[in-house]
Each structure stands twice: as structure tokens, then as C-alpha cells.
Design a protein around this motif. Structure first.
Motif, mmCIF file in Angstrom:
data_model
loop_
_atom_site.group_PDB
_atom_site.id
_atom_site.type_symbol
_atom_site.label_atom_id
_atom_site.label_comp_id
_atom_site.label_asym_id
_atom_site.label_seq_id
_atom_site.Cartn_x
_atom_site.Cartn_y
_atom_site.Cartn_z
ATOM 1 N N UNK A 16 -0.072 -3.555 5.054
ATOM 2 C CA UNK A 16 0.103 -2.148 4.619
ATOM 3 C C UNK A 16 0.894 -2.133 3.205
ATOM 4 N N UNK A 17 1.836 -3.241 3.150
ATOM 5 C CA UNK A 17 2.470 -3.568 1.899
ATOM 6 C C UNK A 17 1.660 -4.249 0.525
ATOM 7 N N UNK A 18 1.406 -3.147 -0.298
ATOM 8 C CA UNK A 18 0.498 -3.815 -1.413
ATOM 9 C C UNK A 18 0.961 -3.740 -2.700
ATOM 10 N N UNK A 19 1.630 -4.869 -3.036
ATOM 11 C CA UNK A 19 2.076 -4.708 -4.553
ATOM 12 C C UNK A 19 1.109 -5.204 -5.480
ATOM 13 N N UNK A 20 0.806 -4.315 -6.501
ATOM 14 C CA UNK A 20 -0.385 -4.423 -7.361
ATOM 15 C C UNK A 20 -0.380 -5.839 -8.046
ATOM 16 N N UNK A 21 0.866 -6.078 -8.258
ATOM 17 C CA UNK A 21 1.184 -7.476 -9.151
ATOM 18 C C UNK A 21 0.438 -8.631 -8.306
ATOM 19 N N UNK A 22 0.407 -8.521 -7.047
ATOM 20 C CA UNK A 22 0.127 -9.853 -6.063
ATOM 21 C C UNK A 22 -1.012 -9.440 -5.566
ATOM 22 N N UNK A 23 -2.290 -9.699 -6.122
ATOM 23 C CA UNK A 23 -3.562 -9.628 -5.341
ATOM 24 C C UNK A 23 -4.701 -10.610 -5.765
ATOM 25 N N UNK A 24 -5.435 -10.983 -5.338
ATOM 26 C CA UNK A 24 -6.626 -11.839 -5.375
ATOM 27 C C UNK A 24 -7.516 -11.203 -6.513
ATOM 28 N N UNK A 25 -8.452 -12.074 -7.063
ATOM 29 C CA UNK A 25 -9.261 -11.593 -7.979
ATOM 30 C C UNK A 25 -10.229 -10.324 -7.568
ATOM 31 N N UNK A 26 -10.385 -10.308 -6.167
ATOM 32 C CA UNK A 26 -11.125 -9.490 -5.561
ATOM 33 C C UNK A 26 -10.502 -8.255 -5.314
ATOM 34 N N UNK A 27 -9.449 -8.323 -5.478
ATOM 35 C CA UNK A 27 -8.486 -7.074 -5.151
ATOM 36 C C UNK A 27 -7.933 -7.230 -3.802
ATOM 37 N N UNK A 28 -7.865 -8.289 -2.901
ATOM 38 C CA UNK A 28 -7.276 -8.331 -1.774
ATOM 39 C C UNK A 28 -5.858 -8.422 -1.866
ATOM 40 N N UNK A 29 -5.207 -8.418 -0.721
ATOM 41 C CA UNK A 29 -3.628 -8.608 -0.637
ATOM 42 C C UNK A 29 -3.545 -10.120 -0.857
ATOM 43 N N UNK A 30 -2.358 -10.434 -1.911
ATOM 44 C CA UNK A 30 -2.184 -11.586 -1.690
ATOM 45 C C UNK A 30 -0.593 -12.164 -1.271
ATOM 46 N N UNK A 31 -0.667 -12.730 -0.158
ATOM 47 C CA UNK A 31 0.615 -13.408 0.540
ATOM 48 C C UNK A 31 1.079 -14.198 -0.089
ATOM 49 N N UNK A 32 2.524 -14.469 -0.033
ATOM 50 C CA UNK A 32 3.105 -15.734 -0.576
ATOM 51 C C UNK A 32 4.007 -16.156 0.780
ATOM 52 N N UNK A 33 3.581 -17.184 1.361
ATOM 53 C CA UNK A 33 3.959 -17.646 2.705
ATOM 54 C C UNK A 33 5.143 -18.498 2.269
ATOM 55 N N UNK A 34 5.298 -18.964 1.151
ATOM 56 C CA UNK A 34 6.277 -19.924 0.617
ATOM 57 C C UNK A 34 7.681 -19.090 0.712
ATOM 58 N N UNK A 35 7.683 -18.005 -0.056
ATOM 59 C CA UNK A 35 8.919 -17.210 -0.402
ATOM 60 C C UNK A 35 9.052 -16.147 0.609
ATOM 61 N N UNK A 36 8.313 -15.709 1.432
ATOM 62 C CA UNK A 36 8.340 -14.301 1.965
ATOM 63 C C UNK A 36 8.056 -14.355 3.531
ATOM 64 N N UNK A 37 7.933 -15.592 4.007
ATOM 65 C CA UNK A 37 7.782 -15.698 5.296
ATOM 66 C C UNK A 37 8.846 -15.261 6.384
ATOM 67 N N UNK A 38 9.355 -14.013 5.957
ATOM 68 C CA UNK A 38 10.512 -13.637 6.820
ATOM 69 C C UNK A 38 10.434 -12.108 7.149
#
Lengths: 251, 658
Positions: free
Chosen positions: B602-624
Motif C-alpha cells: 500500500x506504500x507507493x513511492x512514485x520514484x520507485x516503480x518498475x517500467x510497467x508501473x508496479x511497486x519496486x521494493x528495495x529489499x537490500x535497504x528496506x527489509x525492516x
């Protein structure tokens, strides 16, 4: 389509349970017919607050017709003139431009006024506490599919269980009877095998509690069914009577 | 303590969720086998306060009273039967596999973790899936009239984010029936004297003595009197904070005040940014709108979502020159079926909501505002017949018609996303205990099981899991050490101080006598939240939100007008106390959304999305899980991180396309 109407509201104001109440008249202009009745009341209250007056107290919560918190006797009907809905689902399109709308609290001996349009319906809770349950503790119950229940039986139990405990039935009844409310719970649980075991006892203790709390007798006028926002049928009262009589025979 | 590149203060201390060791499937059994219990004679000597009487609160209060504890139950409405759990429509999930379609505890666990975009704790979610079956059995035994097949066995339907049918339901009123089941169990204990019920009471503070929760301060909403209550442990199940948005599907009294008081007394607030926008709500009609009405997700079983394919058709519809029914099949864009062939109209809520927003933002929206899409049942009516559609969804269609004045059997429904549920909440460990000893948090009020997005029909499951089957066990592990503690006097200085703080706050609010009503300020806050902390978020917007929330806070505390007195029924005062806390939650939400530089659930940061407009997680830094620690009024809170270690499943990008 949305229209804009002007209405006059005659609202019951009562400072507290022991205070004497009276009607106050308010004019409210530019009401959208797409607004719900309670949104219209919000607008009125905002207006009163703007005039440094005390807003009207009324009960409401979910505003989608399921919690049973809203009440109000509107133009002589619990939950207003439109059928099968609660006050919070009533919309201003049910009223005409220039209409005078009279708003009162539930009037029933067992539902004392708390303030303005707000009443206490604690008596309903007390009736449930007396026996409106199946006596099972958490855990140690059989699998949900262990007992098959016919679809028609389950559906009829569901119809009874739809009661939202709003009190419109008792408020509509000239005797102030809570029979429809009690019957809905007794019938729901008597229909299901899980509740059948205690059905007669349940009917007896719930009716006894209802009588004790000052609700009147049922004389089969059918006003409760007509005003019930959830269409609970008075056929459940017949089932309550059967269970009640069977309990009396056993005594 | 370290500072990251933003202004957020990050504390490095490790957060321990106290997850039992061992294989995933054995953790809960092992925990129960080794936890401490309280014997029956000692239970009688222990008091537990339960705040809230929704699914979690009512089931917990009833279950603990059945065991023999003395329970005090607090309810904000006039009756426990009216808690907002009652409004849940669609159903409750359970891994019964009655349909023989491949369901299992593991699959429910996996779907829930994946649906939550890999931001929930594995051990908690596995336990949830494990106890789910027992919930259905319990409710059936209570006389909950679940829908049944002609053969007399329980019926199921499917819900978003799952490929099996595991959702049990009672018409479109499942929450009502489950709540009435829990309410009847609670009422039975009230009748027996094992639960003392306080209705029309609102908790205004938690009392902490020597680092342990020992009671609450509550206001009697009828008399206005402030009262003190002692207990050996305090359990809060006060629901979510969606009303920070002013317009939401929550009930009018749903509030975040109990949560904010816990937070201010030392309980961490976790993942406040995770809020769920529900895709199928009745669109906003105008400025006097007081709340939004949800149309159950179950409608997406048979309803098809679409917008016009051509912009000029959408424009004509908005201008009232064209009707939905006029549009031919080939002129309709069933955009969910187009984008997500595998899940179609049953994609998870966050995905469906963003897709609706994308269509409307691009100019294809319908309704007079352009902020609506169609939910169409014509194909279902053709396939199943109107009677069957009525049997499945009749009460929902009636509800819609009463609000919108259009017949959904003839004209497609119009829907638009609205804030509905908050996955974030008070941080709890595996035992559902907060970072304050003796203070527990259950149901939607805690943060535990849904990660960054909750699947449909899982809120009821979690509320009842916590209340019937988890807390009544885990709280004993705490209470077993409290049997020597005698009941304490509410004259102790800590109670006195807490009551004084509450009184001072009320006096301050009443003394402002400004020019703005409570509702008007709440609306201002809600607009900021919707515009900048809603479905699509970005850095610049969130920074604006933080500034604007600051302004609303200042305006509120200097210019609110509250009529009436303290020691009387005073709805405006009640609302003001809640709005003061919604402002704080709004600030926390924006802060958390700003620090989480990734998109998940439910947290969608517009700066972080895939080319198809899907949510792009960052498990390296935000797996907490982000845990916010209160650091004093007017001071920035501190961020602590609970690392989410995925031991058992492999994280992937969520895929509902194939």
C-alpha cells in the motif's frame, strides 16, 4: 439527479435524562439531495457551532446501516419515511423542498433519553446477557463441517441474525414491546443445531429479562416488522412463542 | 545514534521480536508447550483491562473471562455489538481446504506474506494461518449462520490475492455475524459477572508504574467524568487510524487516540505509512460528505471493472451525454483483465486501487467528477441470472442504490478507491506485547501480520486469531510472573499524574475558544493526507505534507472552537481530543513514508516503480519494520528498525500477471 432544497427542522432538545425537553425549530437552506440525512444534521451542527450554540447530540457511528447506533424518529417513523434502511442511509432526496421535518428520539419506557436525540439502549444488552448466546467456551469445539445444516435453515437463521439491535421495533410499538428483537435472537439460535440444545431455556430467560426491564407486551400489531430497517419477519415471534411455551410446559 | 541523509534520527539498538526458535511449522506448538501458565486459583486474583470490543477485543475479553481472569471491557459505543468490525462485508479466510482446491496452512501463509509484499514477520503470519481453521469451528459453534451449500456444508468464495476459495461468509454481512458471535460470548461473561462492561467510555491514557502498564484513564462519555482503572495487564484493541484522512470507510468514532497514548507512554509505533486504499468504494458526492462507504471486495468475484477505451467517450459520460450501457463491448477497457491476465479483477487491493487512479488520472474516469470507474455486473447477470446475483450480493446492491439512487442491476456501479484499513500500528512482539511491559495490542491496532498490504478477508481472521487463540495464551506468559502483585490503589501518584495530564489537556482545548470547528480542521488534515500521503507518494509531496501538518497542528491548538463543558456529554470535545491525535498520526505517516524510499504494498513511492508501473521494493535497504519511538512533544521521533529475516521463503517481485 442532485437538487438543492431548503428545509425546516423541528428537533427535540433535552439537556439530560432528568431535564424537560422541547422542540426547537431550525431553518436549513441549500441542502443537497445527494446528502445523507446525517450529513444534513452535520451541516446543521456546523451552523450551530458557528453561531456559538450547542450542537444537537445524536447517536451514529458506521453510517452504512449496519452498526445499529443511529436512531431518530423522523416524521413519525423510526429511521424516517423510507423503507428498509437506517437513519444513516436515509438521503435528503426523500424530502421535498420547503418541507418541515420533525425529529424526535426513540420514545420507549425502556430507552431513557440521555441527551437530545440520544437514548440508552442498554436494556437490549441486558437481554442478550441473560441468555442470547450458545453456552460454549473458546476452544474444544467440533469441526465446522461436522454438523450439516440445510441451506434453507441456515438462510432463515441468517435472516433472523440480520437484526442490528437498533431498537426501532420497540420504538415503533405502541406497547413498547421488544418482542421482535428477542424473537430474532431466539429464532436464529433455535433454528441451528448448535443453539437448539438451550432453545427453550433461552426463550424463557430472555423474555423474563425483557419483562423485568419495562418493555411492554406484544399484541401483534405488526408495527415492528413494518419499521424494521432489516426486514426481520414477525414469523420469528411465532417461533419464540413456541420455545417459550415448551419451556413453560417443562416447568 | 546515527543520522541518515534525511533528518530522521535513527537509533541502532536491536529490536527483539522474541520469535521462538525452531522450524516455522513448529514454533507456535513449541511456544505453547513451554510457555508459563497461570493456575485457576491465581487467575481469579488477576485483573485484565481490554480496551475495544471489536472482533479482537470482544473475543479476547470473552476468552480470558472464560479462563477465570477478571476482565474490565471498555467500549466507546453504547454497546459492544456496534464496534466497527461489524461493517466488514465479504468474509473471513481460513485454510480449511474444504473445496479440495489445493489450500493448506502453508499456502495461506504464503499468500498472506506475498500479499503483504514481504514486509510481515514470517513466524506471526504462519501462526495466523495455523489458527485460522479453529476460528471457523469456534464461530459455527457459537451459532454464526455462515452460508452453506445445498448439502448442508459450509460454502466458500474467492477473494483477491488468492487462487483458492478459502473465504467463509454470511451474506454480505460476515463482520456483523462474527462480531455478534464474539459479542454473545462476551455478553455471556458479563451476565456471569466475569466481565465488567464499561460502555460509552473512551480511554484517554495508559498508566505505567515502574515500567509496567497498570491501568488506564478513561472518560465517561455520558457524564464527562474522568475515571481511573487498575489492572495487572492492559490489552488494547482499538482499531486502525484511517480516519486521519477524515473521509474513510471507518466509522465516525474510529480513532487513533488509544494508539497515540500508548506511543507517548513508550510503545513503538510501527510502519505508520502502510495504509490500505480499498478499490471499491462509493465515490465522493460533494462537500458535505461525512464518510465513504465500502462495497465489498467479494463483488470483484462477479463484477468486471472497466473505463471507456476512448477519452472522448469518458468526457461524454462525465457531461451526462452518454450512458455506460451505450458503450459497446469493444469500446470498453477492462483494464485489470488487460494488465493482469492471471488474476484479472481479483488482483490485491493495492494493485486494483492504483490501476483505478491511473485510469482516472489519465482522463478515462467516469461520474460527474471523473473520479470513478465502473464495476459492471451485466455479464454475471447474463451468466447466472439476476436471482443468483441478488442472492449473492443483494444487500450490497440495495446499499448502493440507497446511496447513489441508481439500480446496479441495470446500470454499472461506480466505484473509486478510499482509505479503508491500516496495516501499520503499535509494534508488538511475537506475544503481542508492546515495547511497554504488560501492555498488549491486538487486531487492527497492532502492526503485526499484514506487512505492507492486507489481503481481503484477512482482517477478520487476524482480529479473531489474536483474540480467541493467541493473546489468551501469550498473556499468561506475562501474568504468570504477576501473581504475587496485589491489586493496586488508583490513588497512587502515577494514576494521579495521568489523570491530571488528561485534565490539563482538556482544559487547554476548551480554553482556546477559537474560530474553527473541530470538523473543519479535521477536513483540512484529511485533504493533506489524501493529496500527499495517499495512493501515490513522492519526496517533494511528503515534505509539503509535513509542513502543512505542522500548520494544521498550530491552527488546531490556537484556533479550534469547542462548545460546551468538560463534565457533561460533549461530542465536540470528544472529537477534538481525537483530532489532536490524528494530527500526530498524520505526521508519523508522512515521516515514515518519506524515509521508506521504496514502494511496497500500500506504500507507493512514485520514484520507485518498475517500467510497467508496479511497486519496486528495495529489499537490500528496506527489509525492516520501522518502529517510531516517541521522543517528547515537539521533538522529532526516533526511528528504530526491526530487521525482517526471511528464513523460509524466497522473496520475489509480486506478480499477478501470469
Amino acid at each position: 439527479m442532485e437538487k438543492i432544497i431548503n428545509v425546516t427542522l423541528k428537533v427535540w432538545r433535552q439537556a439530560g435524562p432528568k431535564a424537560s425537553g422541547k422542540f426547537e425549530t431550525y431553518k436549513l437552506d441549500n441542502v443537497s439531495t445527494d446528502s445523507s440525512f446525517l450529513e444534513m444534521m452535520d451541516v446543521l451542527n456546523e451552523k450551530l457551532i458557528g453561531e456559538r450554540k450547542e450542537p444537537i447530540a445524536f447517536d451514529h457511528d458506521c453510517r452504512e446501516g449496519i452498526c445499529g447506533m443511529c436512531s431518530m424518529f423522523i416524521n413519525g417513523h423510526p429511521h424516517g419515511p423510507d423503507g428498509e434502511i437506517t437513519t444513516c442511509q436515509l438521503h435528503m432526496r426523500a424530502f421535498k423542498d420547503g418541507e418541515t421535518i420533525t425529529i424526535e428520539p426513540w420514545r420507549s419506557a425502556a430507552f431513557p433519553v440521555i441527551k437530545d436525540l440520544m437514548v440508552s439502549r442498554g436494556a437490549f444488552d441486558e437481554i442478550i446477557q441473560a441468555g442470547g448466546f450458545v453456552s460454549v467456551n473458546t476452544g474444544g469445539v467440533p469441526d465446522g463441517n461436522a454438523i450439516a445444516i440445510g441451506k434453507d435453515i441456515a438462510d432463515e437463521a441468517m435472516d433472523a441474525a440480520t437484526c442490528i439491535g437498533c431498537g426501532a421495533c420497540a420504538a415503533a410499538c405502541k406497547n413498547g414491546s421488544a418482542m421482535l428483537f428477542v424473537a430474532a435472537k431466539v429464532s436464529q439460535l433455535a433454528l441451528l443445531p448448535q443453539g437448539k440444545v438451550e432453545a427453550a431455556h433461552r426463550a424463557k430467560v430472555m423474555v423474563a429479562k425483557m419483562d423485568e426491564l419495562g418493555f411492554g407486551n406484544c399484541t401483534n400489531t405488526g408495527a415492528c416488522e413494518a419499521e424494521c430497517p432489516k426486514n426481520v419477519s414477525i414469523s420469528h415471534i411465532a417461533r419464540l412463542n413456541r420455545e417459550f411455551l415448551s419451556a413453560k410446559f417443562r416447568d | 545514534m546515527a543520522k541518515n541523509e534525511e533528518s530522521t534520527v535513527v537509533e541502532a539498538s536491536k529490536i527483539d521480536a522474541r520469535i521462538p526458535a525452531g522450524p516455522l511449522a513448529e514454533k507456535w506448538s513449541n511456544y505453547k508447550a513451554h510457555q508459563k501458565l497461570v493456575n485457576p486459583s491465581n487467575k481469579r486474583r488477576l485483573d485484565v483491562i481490554v480496551v475495544g470490543t471489536g472482533l479482537a477485543g470482544a473475543s479476547a475479553a470473552a476468552s480470558m473471562a472464560e479462563m477465570g481472569f477478571n476482565v474490565k471491557s471498555f467500549c466507546i459505543q453504547d454497546s459492544p455489538r456496534r464496534a466497527h468490525s461489524i461493517a466488514a462485508q465479504g468474509g473471513i479466510n481460513a485454510a480449511k481446504n474444504y473445496q479440495n482446491d489445493g489450500d493448506s496452512v502453508y499456502r495461506l501463509f504464503y499468500d498472506t506474506i506475498k500479499g503483504g509484499d514481504y514486509r510481515a514477520r514470517e513466524a506471526n503470519v504462519y501462526r495466523l494461518a495455523e489458527v485460522s481453521s479453529g476460528i471457523i469451528d469456534q464461530c459455527v459453534a457459537q451459532g454464526v449462520p455462515f452460508a452453506r451449500e445445498y448439502g448442508g456444508l459450509l460454502d466458500n468464495r474467492s477473494f483477491g490475492g488468492a487462487q483458492v476459495s478459502r473465504t467463509f461468509y454470511a451474506k454480505g454481512q460476515t463482520g456483523q455475524q462474527l462480531l455478534l458471535g464474539a459479542y454473545s460470548a462476551l455478553s455471556r461473561q458479563v451476565g456471569k459477572g466475569a466481565v465488567k462492561l464499561y460502555s460509552r467510555y473512551e480511554m484517554l491514557d495508559v498508566v505505567v508504574i515502574d515500567g509496567r502498564a497498570r491501568g488506564i484513564i478513561a472518560r465517561n462519555l455520558v457524564s464527562g467524568k474522568i475515571e481511573r482503572f487498575f489492572a495487572h495487564a492492559v490489552v488494547v484493541g482499538s482499531g486502525g487510524y484511517g480516519n486521519a484522512f477524515f473521509l474513510s470507510t471507518n466509522a465516525m468514532t474510529s480513532n487513533a487516540s488509544a494508539a497515540i497514548q500508548m506511543y507517548k507512554k513508550g510503545a513503538y509505533f510501527a510502519n505508520p505509512a502502510y495504509a490500505q486504499i480499498h478499490p471499491t468504494c462509493v465515490p465522493v458526492h460533494g462537500e458535505s460528505q461525512s464518510k465513504l462507504t465500502l462495497m465489498s471486495e467479494s463483488l470483484r468475484n462477479d463484477g468486471r471493472i472497466w473505463t471507456p477505451k476512448r477519452k472522448e467517450d469518458a468526457e461524454a459520460i462525465r457531461a451526462g451525454k452518454l450512458k455506460a450501457a451505450d458503450l459497446k463491448e469493444e469500446d470498453r477497457d477492462y483494464y485489470l483483465e488487460r494488465r493482469y491476465p492471471a488474476f484479472g479483477n481479483l488482483v490485491p487491493r493495492d494493485v486494483a486501487s492504483r490501476a483505478a487512479k491511473e485510469r482516472c488520472d489519465a482522463g478515462f474516469g467516469v461520474g460527474n467528477t471523473g473520479l470513478a470507474v465502473y464495476l459492471d455486473f451485466s455479464a454475471a447477470i447474463e451468466r447466472l441470472g439476476e436471482d443468483l446475483v441478488r442472492a449473492r450480493y443483494g444487500n450490497l446492491f440495495q446499499m448502493y442504490e440507497k446511496i447513489v439512487d441508481e439500480n446496479p442491476y441495470k446500470t454499472p456501479m461506480m466505484i473509486y478507491p478510499a482509505i479503508h484499513y491500516t496495516m501499520g500500528g503499535i509494534w508488538v512482539d511475537y506475544e503481542l506485547q508492546t515495547s511497554v511491559k504488560g501492555l498488549f495490542c491486538i487486531g487492527e491496532a497492532n502492526f503485526s501480520d499484514h506487512g505492507a498490504n492486507r489481503l481481503g478477508a484477512s482482517a477478520l481472521m487476524q482480529g479473531l486469531a489474536d483474540g480467541y487463540f493467541v493473546l489468551p495464551y501469550t498473556i499468561q506468559n506475562y501474568l504468570a510472573d504477576q501473581i504475587q502483585v496485589p491489586r493496586m490503589s488508583t490513588e497512587l501518584p502515577e494514576f494521579e499524574q495521568a489523570e491530571k495530564d488528561v485534565n490539563d489537556k482538556i482544559k487547554k482545548l476548551l480554553s482556546i475558544q477559537g474560530k474553527k470547528s473541530v470538523d473543519s480542521l479535521h477536513r483540512e488534515l484529511g485533504l493533506i493526507m489524501w493529496d500527499f500521503v495517499g495512493m501515490g507518494r513522492n519526496k517533494a509531496g511528503l515534505e509539503i505534507a509535513l509542513e502543512k501538518i505542522k500548520e494544521v497542528r498550530k491552527e488546531f491548538w490556537s484556533n479550534v472552537y469547542i462548545p460546551g463543558k468538560q463534565d457533561d456529554m460533549n461530542n465536540e470535545l470528544e472529537k477534538a481530543l481525537r483530532v489532536a491525535d490524528f494530527i500526530e498520526i498524520g505526521d508519523l505517516m508522512a515521516r515514515d513514508a518519506l524515509q521508506r524510499e521504496e514502494s511496497c504494498g500500500g506504500h507507493f513511492r512514485e520514484e520507485y516503480q518498475t517500467p510497467e508501473g508496479e511497486a519496486l521494493r528495495n529489499d537490500e535497504e528496506f527489509s525492516f519494520a520501522s518502529c517510531w519511538k516517541f521522543n517528547g512533544d515537539g521533538v522529532d521521533p526516533i526511528l528504530l528498525k526491526e530487521a525482517l529475516d526471511y528464513e523460509f521463503i524466497h522473496r520475489q517481485q509480486r506478480n499477478y500477471k501470469a
